[in-house]
Design an enzyme around this catalytic site. Structure first.
Site, PDB file in Angstrom:
ATOM      1  N   CYS A  87      10.052  18.505   3.804  1.00  0.00           N
ATOM      2  CA  CYS A  87      10.727  18.430   2.796  1.00  0.00           C
ATOM      3  C   CYS A  87      11.397  16.831   2.605  1.00  0.00           C
ATOM      4  O   CYS A  87      12.278  16.573   3.446  1.00  0.00           O
ATOM      5  CB  CYS A  87      11.748  19.201   2.423  1.00  0.00           C
ATOM      6  SG  CYS A  87      12.718  19.250   0.951  1.00  0.00           S
ATOM      7  N   CYS A 230      11.236  16.523  -5.819  1.00  0.00           N
ATOM      8  CA  CYS A 230      10.640  16.907  -4.822  1.00  0.00           C
ATOM      9  C   CYS A 230      10.071  15.544  -4.264  1.00  0.00           C
ATOM     10  O   CYS A 230       9.294  14.808  -4.636  1.00  0.00           O
ATOM     11  CB  CYS A 230       9.335  17.741  -5.266  1.00  0.00           C
ATOM     12  SG  CYS A 230       8.241  18.252  -3.557  1.00  0.00           S
TER      13      CYS A 230
END
Length: 291
Positions: A87, A230
């Site tokens: 991530c 994101c």
């Protein structure tokens, strides 16, 4: 029962619940992780991150074999309790969490190695917050057709891996970008074997300003839903746009997401082209939970 001291943090609105477990003694189940991430009955977040010493985690052995300086491992979970490889926003917030809690130090200009399930990632401080080298990227996943609610026609996507899987879709206008209902999972044809994050992208006008590419993006994250940002998705979106734009497209990009703006840069290394992500990382509050 376990008492969990946690910190809430975010990177451009992509939010996480973080806790320190250096010795790897807190083993939460997927249901417990999902309960913590629940926005109505839990703390709420797009993911849950455990800070654990690499030597105390089975997955950390691979990180230490790759780089014995990777003392800390980012044990990352999606909001539904499923495991994620990487991530980009999360790793910046993870670094902020380590530094602000005195668990690690990083002087300006120094690099910190962090273990992840996608491999070791190198991180530095910069003027926006933190910059992380996401490693080698690759075209991976083909060009599936993508169907999204409120977009009347299926669109071709481009599969890109930056340690985790993405499919990037180009749209024609801001109106199309806003009309897509990402509370529903986009449908890929053929489907991705392990699922994928799906990014919808619109180029700015002009596409390049002062040598920097500019795009706007929304994303549906695998195991989470639509998120305000994101990090790996922003990198994939910039890579896909550069691929479509062809030769002469820049290697530096500004990606606007609903939660803010992040920077993406592509650069050559001995083992191939890498892509980096830069942007802010903020810690919001602390608390305790009884699990």
């Amino acid at each position: 029962m376990t008492t969990l001291h946690f910190t809430k943090g975010h990177g451009t609105g992509n939010d996480f619940v973080l806790f320190a477990d250096p010795d790897g003694q807190i083993d939460l189940t997927p249901d417990q992780i999902a309960a913590i991430a629940d926005r109505h009955f839990g703390v709420g977040g797009d993911g849950v991150i455990r800070a654990v010493k690499s030597r105390n985690l089975a997955d950390g052995a691979d990180a230490l074999a790759e780089d014995d300086g990777a003392e800390w491992f980012m044990d990352y979970y999606n909001a539904d309790g499923s495991i994620a490889e990487m991530c980009g926003n999360g790793i910046r917030v993870f670094a902020r969490f380590l530094f602000d809690n005195g668990l690690a130090e990083l002087a300006p200009g120094d690099t910190m190695a962090i273990g992840t399930r996608a491999g070791v990632r190198d991180l530095q401080r910069n003027h926006t917050g933190f910059q992380v080298d996401l490693g080698r990227w690759q075209l991976d996943g083909g060009e599936p057709l993508v169907r999204a609610k409120n977009l009347p026609v299926a669109r071709p996507g481009l599969g890109i891996s930056v340690g985790n899987p993405h499919v990037v879709v180009a749209l024609a206008s801001d109106d199309e970008l806003q009309s897509a209902d990402l509370t529903y999972i986009p449908v890929l044809d053929p489907p991705a074997p392990n699922g994928a994050n799906v990014e919808f992208v619109v180029p700015s006008d002009p596409l390049v300003k002062d040598g920097v590419g500019q795009i706007r993006m929304r994303v549906h994250e695998r195991g989470v839903g639509e998120t305000l940002s994101c990090g790996t998705g922003a990198a994939a979106a910039a890579l896909a746009t550069r691929h479509w734009a062809g030769s002469g497209a820049p290697n530096q990009w500004k990606v606007e997401v609903p939660g803010g703006t992040v920077g993406v840069r592509m650069f050559p290394t001995e083992d191939g082209e890498h892509v980096s992500l830069s942007g802010p990382a903020e810690l919001v509050y602390e608390g305790t939970l009884t699990i």
